[in-house]
Write an enzyme that holds these catalytic residues in place. Structure first.
Site, PDB file in Angstrom:
ATOM      1  N   TRP A 282      60.151  38.315  63.190  1.00  0.00           N
ATOM      2  CA  TRP A 282      59.649  37.149  62.575  1.00  0.00           C
ATOM      3  C   TRP A 282      60.731  36.176  62.677  1.00  0.00           C
ATOM      4  CZ3 TRP A 282      54.782  36.735  63.910  1.00  0.00           C
ATOM      5  CH2 TRP A 282      54.155  37.841  63.811  1.00  0.00           C
TER       6      TRP A 282
ATOM      7  N   ASP B 195      60.599  32.291  54.895  1.00  0.00           N
ATOM      8  CA  ASP B 195      59.522  32.878  55.105  1.00  0.00           C
ATOM      9  C   ASP B 195      59.148  34.094  54.399  1.00  0.00           C
ATOM     10  OD1 ASP B 195      57.573  34.194  56.162  1.00  0.00           O
ATOM     11  OD2 ASP B 195      58.260  34.278  58.267  1.00  0.00           O
TER      12      ASP B 195
ATOM     13  N   LYS C 285      48.894  37.910  54.108  1.00  0.00           N
ATOM     14  CA  LYS C 285      49.496  38.877  53.822  1.00  0.00           C
ATOM     15  C   LYS C 285      49.371  39.604  52.269  1.00  0.00           C
ATOM     16  CE  LYS C 285      51.042  38.974  58.153  1.00  0.00           C
ATOM     17  NZ  LYS C 285      52.318  38.321  58.585  1.00  0.00           N
TER      18      LYS C 285
HETATM   19  C1  PLP Z   1      52.649  37.688  59.881  1.00  0.00           C
HETATM   20  C2  PLP Z   1      53.901  37.059  59.721  1.00  0.00           C
HETATM   21  C3  PLP Z   1      54.258  35.879  60.427  1.00  0.00           C
HETATM   22  C4  PLP Z   1      53.107  35.329  61.371  1.00  0.00           C
HETATM   23  O1  PLP Z   1      52.034  34.887  60.828  1.00  0.00           O
HETATM   24  P1  PLP Z   1      50.831  33.979  61.460  1.00  0.00           P
HETATM   25  O2  PLP Z   1      50.202  33.359  60.231  1.00  0.00           O
HETATM   26  O3  PLP Z   1      50.091  34.909  62.014  1.00  0.00           O
HETATM   27  O4  PLP Z   1      51.686  33.181  62.230  1.00  0.00           O
HETATM   28  C5  PLP Z   1      55.322  35.236  60.066  1.00  0.00           C
HETATM   29  N1  PLP Z   1      56.207  35.642  59.172  1.00  0.00           N
HETATM   30  C6  PLP Z   1      56.010  36.893  58.631  1.00  0.00           C
HETATM   31  C7  PLP Z   1      57.123  37.623  57.825  1.00  0.00           C
HETATM   32  C8  PLP Z   1      54.988  37.650  59.033  1.00  0.00           C
HETATM   33  O5  PLP Z   1      54.584  38.670  58.365  1.00  0.00           O
END
Ligand code: PLP
Length: 360
Positions: free
Chosen positions: A102, A172, A196
């Site tokens: 990511w 993030d 998540k």
């Molecule tokens: C799932 C995830 C993403 C991507 O998320 P989307 O909403 O599908 O774009 C980005 N960063 C992390 C840490 C993730 O777990």
């Protein structure tokens, strides 16, 4: 069949109480005579929903007044571009720590907009660890330093944040949002996709310090400017209304259950149960470095692709779902987010013990 234990990395398990409440309000939201899905985002009822959700999130995280809370769309992946477009504006430079897929994606995207530099990476160890933040030399002229705080795929977590001085830290937190108390003032910007650990797919939450927004790169589309959404209380256009409503219910569920301190305690208890077993097992092995282990995503392997596949298939038969690892790591991954009950992890560990005996 009733509800299974869902170990999916995302979209992921939600609190059963929240789903039941949403179901009860499906046809008639609090006397409105319609579902939240059907109502105008300009209605008084929805105004109440989004304002309460924001306030509850502020209470839970202790978000200071000089930070804006934005409910956006486009997923965490859209933030890979929005962050540089809005923040990489003075020096046109930013430092990225690449600790998994990511952050690598975010780093690549940022290169479209300026001088994105990778200041540390753990790719040499297949992202099984978090680079030592004290050994990194950050650039004095960076507009921000970027991390992915919990790498969902590899199951690593920053247990210590990089010290970046006056340079804002951008994180993030998609897969560790609301998993533990947080000092928002340590960051310039915190963001994550809701699917998540918070709510349904379709909502992305951005918490950003006031002074960092308002002067994006020239040519930044209106919808991709943070100030557009900040000025309009996330109602510049139609927001992901139903998703925000469910997120709001999850915030209330967290508050009713003791807030983030209590949630961290529950999360640590679940993670300890699983890691203690993994550390004692002769068959299963956790793949992330011990010091950097995530308490949300737990990847593990047997060392045999055949046994891994057998485990995943047999686990499914007893109601332990979506435990297959990400294709880039293989093996298994148990995502044990806030809403995963302790009983679910206990059932998983008991099943692993039994599987180990049968396959010794
Ligand atoms: C799932 C995830 C993403 C991507 O998320 P989307 O909403 O599908 O774009 C980005 N960063 C992390 C840490 C993730 O777990």
């Amino acid at each position: 069949m009733g509800r299974i234990y869902n170990f999916s990395a995302g979209p992921a398990v939600l609190p059963e109480e929240v789903l039941a409440e949403a179901a009860a309000e499906m046809l008639d939201y609090q006397g409105c005579g319609m579902s939240v899905m059907e109502m105008s985002h300009r209605s008084a009822a929805f105004k109440g929903i989004i304002e309460t959700a924001e306030q509850d999130l502020r209470d839970l995280m202790g978000i200071p007044d000089n930070y804006r809370v934005l409910f956006l769309q486009g997923g965490a992946s859209t933030q890979f571009a929005m962050i540089p477009m809005n923040l990489m504006t003075k020096h046109k430079a930013a430092d990225y720590i690449v600790s998994g897929s990511w952050s690598k994606k975010a780093f690549k995207e940022a290169q479209l907009f300026g001088d994105a530099r990778c200041v540390a990476s753990s790719e040499d160890g297949n992202f099984s660890y978090v680079p030592d933040v004290d050994a990194i030399e950050f650039s004095a002229d960076a507009d921000y330093v970027y991390i992915c705080q919990n790498e969902t795929i590899y199951g690593t977590l920053y247990h210590k944040l990089p010290e970046t001085g006056d340079v804002p830290l951008v994180a993030d937190v998609s897969s560790c949002f609301l998993s533990a108390p947080v000092n928002v003032a340590d960051y310039g910007l915190i963001y994550g996709g809701a699917q998540k650990n918070i709510g349904p797919a379709g909502v992305t939450i951005v918490i950003v310090r006031d002074d960092l927004i308002g002067e994006p790169l020239p040519g930044t589309p209106t919808m991709l400017r943070y100030d557009t959404h900040a000025k309009n209380g996330s109602l510049y256009n139609t927001p992901p209304a139903y998703g925000i409503y469910v997120c709001g219910k999850v915030f209330q569920w967290l508050k009713a259950n003791g807030g983030l301190e209590a949630q961290l305690e529950r999360n640590e208890k679940k993670a300890k149960l699983l890691y203690d077993y993994l550390d004692s097992s002769k068959l299963f092995k956790a793949t992330a470095r011990k010091e950097d282990r995530s308490i949300m995503n737990v990847p593990f392997v047997t060392g045999s692709d055949e046994l891994d596949a057998k485990f995943v298939a047999e686990a499914k038969l007893v109601g332990l779902e979506s435990i297959k690892g990400h294709r880039s790591v293989g093996g298994m991954r148990a995502s044990i987010y806030n809403a995963m009950p302790y009983e679910g992890v206990k059932k998983l560990v008991e099943f692993m013990e039994q599987f180990e005996k049968e396959n010794a």
